[in-house]
Scaffold this motif. Structure first.
Motif, PDB file in Angstrom:
ATOM      1  N   ILE A 224       0.852  -1.190   0.000  1.00 21.38           N
ATOM      2  CA  ILE A 224       0.000   0.000   0.000  1.00 21.38           C
ATOM      3  C   ILE A 224       0.886   1.238   0.000  1.00 21.38           C
ATOM      4  CG2 ILE A 224      -1.695   1.347   1.305  1.00 21.38           C
ATOM      5  CD1 ILE A 224      -2.891  -1.122   0.058  1.00 21.38           C
ATOM      6  N   ASP A 225       0.554   2.190  -0.861  1.00 23.43           N
ATOM      7  CA  ASP A 225       1.289   3.451  -0.927  1.00 23.43           C
ATOM      8  C   ASP A 225       1.153   4.206   0.389  1.00 23.43           C
ATOM      9  OD1 ASP A 225       1.697   6.376  -1.457  1.00 23.43           O
ATOM     10  OD2 ASP A 225       2.116   5.637  -3.467  1.00 23.43           O
ATOM     11  N   GLY A 226       2.273   4.689   0.908  1.00 24.85           N
ATOM     12  CA  GLY A 226       2.290   5.324   2.219  1.00 24.85           C
ATOM     13  C   GLY A 226       1.696   6.714   2.280  1.00 24.85           C
ATOM     14  N   GLN A 227       1.305   7.305   1.135  1.00 25.42           N
ATOM     15  CA  GLN A 227       0.681   8.629   1.174  1.00 25.42           C
ATOM     16  C   GLN A 227      -0.633   8.605   1.949  1.00 25.42           C
ATOM     17  OE1 GLN A 227       1.489  11.612  -0.993  1.00 25.42           O
ATOM     18  NE2 GLN A 227       3.527  10.740  -1.241  1.00 25.42           N
ATOM     19  N   CYS A 228      -1.333   7.477   1.864  1.00 29.29           N
ATOM     20  CA  CYS A 228      -2.572   7.265   2.616  1.00 29.29           C
ATOM     21  C   CYS A 228      -2.642   5.779   2.902  1.00 29.29           C
ATOM     22  CB  CYS A 228      -3.774   7.742   1.806  1.00 29.29           C
ATOM     23  SG  CYS A 228      -5.371   7.512   2.629  1.00 29.29           S
ATOM     24  N   MET A 229      -2.286   5.390   4.111  1.00 31.79           N
ATOM     25  CA  MET A 229      -2.081   3.976   4.438  1.00 31.79           C
ATOM     26  C   MET A 229      -2.663   3.702   5.825  1.00 31.79           C
ATOM     27  SD  MET A 229       1.678   2.194   4.831  1.00 31.79           S
ATOM     28  CE  MET A 229       1.941   0.429   4.746  1.00 31.79           C
ATOM     29  N   ALA A 230      -3.615   2.787   5.901  1.00 39.33           N
ATOM     30  CA  ALA A 230      -4.263   2.469   7.168  1.00 39.33           C
ATOM     31  C   ALA A 230      -3.977   1.025   7.542  1.00 39.33           C
ATOM     32  CB  ALA A 230      -5.771   2.700   7.081  1.00 39.33           C
ATOM     33  N   MET A 231      -3.842   0.771   8.842  1.00 37.09           N
ATOM     34  CA  MET A 231      -3.509  -0.575   9.316  1.00 37.09           C
ATOM     35  C   MET A 231      -4.109  -0.804  10.698  1.00 37.09           C
ATOM     36  SD  MET A 231       0.397   0.505  10.066  1.00 37.09           S
ATOM     37  CE  MET A 231       0.168   1.726   8.762  1.00 37.09           C
ATOM     38  N   LEU A 248      14.449   8.589   4.287  1.00 34.71           N
ATOM     39  CA  LEU A 248      13.463   9.156   3.371  1.00 34.71           C
ATOM     40  C   LEU A 248      12.370   8.107   3.143  1.00 34.71           C
ATOM     41  CD1 LEU A 248      15.639  11.013   0.688  1.00 34.71           C
ATOM     42  CD2 LEU A 248      14.572  11.939   2.745  1.00 34.71           C
ATOM     43  N   PRO A 249      11.187   8.530   2.657  1.00 34.31           N
ATOM     44  CA  PRO A 249      10.064   7.589   2.587  1.00 34.31           C
ATOM     45  C   PRO A 249      10.141   6.543   1.486  1.00 34.31           C
ATOM     46  CG  PRO A 249       9.401   9.773   1.815  1.00 34.31           C
ATOM     47  CD  PRO A 249      10.765   9.923   2.405  1.00 34.31           C
ATOM     48  N   SER A 250      11.043   6.665   0.528  1.00 37.80           N
ATOM     49  CA  SER A 250      11.105   5.705  -0.577  1.00 37.80           C
ATOM     50  C   SER A 250      11.300   4.282  -0.062  1.00 37.80           C
ATOM     51  CB  SER A 250      12.250   6.070  -1.520  1.00 37.80           C
ATOM     52  OG  SER A 250      12.094   7.368  -2.036  1.00 37.80           O
ATOM     53  N   TYR A 251      10.405   3.384  -0.468  1.00 38.09           N
ATOM     54  CA  TYR A 251      10.412   1.956  -0.118  1.00 38.09           C
ATOM     55  C   TYR A 251      10.085   1.694   1.349  1.00 38.09           C
ATOM     56  CZ  TYR A 251      12.479   1.437  -4.699  1.00 38.09           C
ATOM     57  OH  TYR A 251      12.705   1.494  -6.056  1.00 38.09           O
ATOM     58  N   MET A 252       9.891   2.722   2.135  1.00 37.07           N
ATOM     59  CA  MET A 252       9.548   2.548   3.542  1.00 37.07           C
ATOM     60  C   MET A 252       8.159   1.932   3.678  1.00 37.07           C
ATOM     61  SD  MET A 252       9.571   5.547   6.443  1.00 37.07           S
ATOM     62  CE  MET A 252       7.984   6.241   5.964  1.00 37.07           C
ATOM     63  N   VAL A 254       6.647   0.089   1.358  1.00 38.11           N
ATOM     64  CA  VAL A 254       6.714  -1.285   0.856  1.00 38.11           C
ATOM     65  C   VAL A 254       7.288  -2.206   1.929  1.00 38.11           C
ATOM     66  CG1 VAL A 254       7.703  -2.800  -0.899  1.00 38.11           C
ATOM     67  CG2 VAL A 254       6.949  -0.494  -1.528  1.00 38.11           C
ATOM     68  N   ASP A 255       8.320  -1.737   2.597  1.00 39.75           N
ATOM     69  CA  ASP A 255       8.952  -2.533   3.648  1.00 39.75           C
ATOM     70  C   ASP A 255       7.961  -2.875   4.757  1.00 39.75           C
ATOM     71  OD1 ASP A 255      11.546  -3.475   5.069  1.00 39.75           O
ATOM     72  OD2 ASP A 255      10.640  -2.105   6.521  1.00 39.75           O
ATOM     73  N   LEU A 256       7.200  -1.882   5.223  1.00 39.23           N
ATOM     74  CA  LEU A 256       6.224  -2.145   6.285  1.00 39.23           C
ATOM     75  C   LEU A 256       5.075  -3.004   5.761  1.00 39.23           C
ATOM     76  CD1 LEU A 256       5.358  -1.726   9.193  1.00 39.23           C
ATOM     77  CD2 LEU A 256       4.170   0.364   8.483  1.00 39.23           C
ATOM     78  N   SER A 257       4.657  -2.784   4.518  1.00 40.35           N
ATOM     79  CA  SER A 257       3.600  -3.614   3.928  1.00 40.35           C
ATOM     80  C   SER A 257       3.996  -5.083   3.947  1.00 40.35           C
ATOM     81  CB  SER A 257       3.306  -3.170   2.493  1.00 40.35           C
ATOM     82  OG  SER A 257       2.745  -1.880   2.428  1.00 40.35           O
ATOM     83  N   GLU A 304      17.642  -6.235   0.367  1.00 39.61           N
ATOM     84  CA  GLU A 304      18.344  -7.165   1.241  1.00 39.61           C
ATOM     85  C   GLU A 304      17.369  -7.920   2.140  1.00 39.61           C
ATOM     86  OE1 GLU A 304      21.946  -7.103   4.598  1.00 39.61           O
ATOM     87  OE2 GLU A 304      21.107  -5.238   3.820  1.00 39.61           O
ATOM     88  N   LYS A 305      16.290  -7.252   2.552  1.00 42.48           N
ATOM     89  CA  LYS A 305      15.329  -7.857   3.460  1.00 42.48           C
ATOM     90  C   LYS A 305      14.301  -8.720   2.736  1.00 42.48           C
ATOM     91  CE  LYS A 305      13.660  -5.253   6.756  1.00 42.48           C
ATOM     92  NZ  LYS A 305      13.034  -4.088   7.432  1.00 42.48           N
ATOM     93  N   TRP A 306      13.839  -8.275   1.567  1.00 42.88           N
ATOM     94  CA  TRP A 306      12.673  -8.903   0.948  1.00 42.88           C
ATOM     95  C   TRP A 306      12.917  -9.399  -0.472  1.00 42.88           C
ATOM     96  CZ3 TRP A 306       9.347  -9.679   4.662  1.00 42.88           C
ATOM     97  CH2 TRP A 306       9.259  -8.765   5.723  1.00 42.88           C
TER      98      TRP A 306
END
Length: 325
Positions: A224-231, A248-252, A254-257, A304-306
């Motif tokens: 989910i794109d982090g501009q508007c992301m609910a969990m 910076l927010p790039s891939y942040m 995606v990583d949490l998703s 590296e993580k995913w």
């Protein structure tokens, strides 16, 4: 004295002496005792960075929550395990984006309707007029909480402070550039009410190789794109918060998703939410070359993580079978 300090502020002599003692212990190979002193330094509000010439001490930023000051983020209590106090905790990060952040906050209040929510405005050491209007609004708006850092933090680190202060059943991340034009909370809550869905938002991301992502409006997506992301807030206790190596927010997002989906829940798109996403203000404090460097570093850290987790790719077999028929 081998200890040097980085950042603004004066380090007290007793802290410098403690760090110097730790340097001597490390030279003598007494690492267990040195580690004890390192924890004391960190508890006192200093990050310790070692190199062959001695320790570098970095003064950690202090945190204010609704006017109450904490020496560092380490001293700020986490409320993640506390019971829900509202339906949504809305996190909005501001860093010298006063006009955008104010517009975003006011639009949330305007279209909250009957939704029981709190807004956590994360003022990441802004030096515009964010403090003035947010404190004025907080005095007569009980749903607004203002968290302010004394020095600029990385985006992930700043958001994590907001996570730890959240008391909503659901947490909604809203970029300061977002302006609501209607109720988005009812639809988001409906999506998240499903037991098998852990996160949602209006813009999904799909990938076939874990390296290239495309926007998607399919119901189920990889991220989910982090501009508007609910969990769901409870999931963060298991998945962890944002990885603070993302400055910076790039891939942040995606990583949490992926961290949330790794728990066995799905990411689903909640389409056609009423809002406007205005263009982001350019952050002049991060030069283009540095932004490119950090974005590339974010990508390789994510990879590296995913990068080998093909099991997190959505199954395309059913779609292929339908096409064959």
């Amino acid at each position: 004295m081998t200890t040097r300090s980085y950042g603004s502020g004066v380090i007290p002599e007793e802290i410098l002496a403690l760090s110097h003692e730790r340097d001597l212990l490390r030279r003598r190979g007494q690492y267990t005792r040195a580690d004890v002193l390192k924890r004391q330094l960190e508890d006192a509000g200093y990050r310790v960075k070692d190199n062959p010439r001695g320790a570098h001490l970095v003064i950690l930023p202090s945190i204010q929550v609704d006017g109450k000051e904490y020496r560092t983020a380490h001293h700020l209590p986490s409320l993640l395990t506390e019971t829900d106090l509202c339906d949504f905790s809305v996190l909005i990060l501001a860093h010298n984006t006063s006009a955008q952040a104010r517009r975003c906050v006011e639009s949330v209040l305007r279209f909250a309707g009957s939704t029981n929510l709190e807004i956590i405005l994360l003022d990441n050491a802004s030096h515009d007029d964010t403090e003035v209007w947010s404190e004025t609004l907080r005095l007569h708006e009980t749903r607004l909480h203002v968290v302010r850092t004394s020095r600029t933090m990385g985006v992930a680190e700043a958001y994590n402070i907001g996570f730890k202060q959240s008391r909503g059943r659901y947490i909604l991340l809203l970029n300061a550039s977002v302006e609501l034009t209607g109720d988005i909370f009812t639809a988001l809550a409906h999506t998240l009410s499903s037991d098998d869905i852990g996160l949602t938002g209006p813009h999904g991301l799909r990938t076939e190789d874990l390296r290239h992502f495309e926007d998607s409006q399919e119901q189920e997506v990889e991220a989910i794109d982090g501009q508007c992301m609910a969990m769901k807030r409870t999931l963060l206790q298991q998945a962890g918060l944002f990885d603070e190596r993302f400055r910076l927010p790039s891939y942040m997002d995606v990583d949490l998703s992926f961290a949330l989906r790794d728990l066995g829940v799905n990411a689903a798109v909640t389409a056609q939410l009423p809002f406007i996403n205005h263009a982001d203000a350019h952050d002049t404090e991060v030069p283009d070359a540095e932004s490119s460097r950090l974005t590339k570093r974010n990508f390789y850290h994510y990879l590296e993580k995913w990068g080998q987790r093909d099991d997190l790719l959505l199954d395309e077999e059913e779609e292929d079978d339908d096409e064959d028929e």
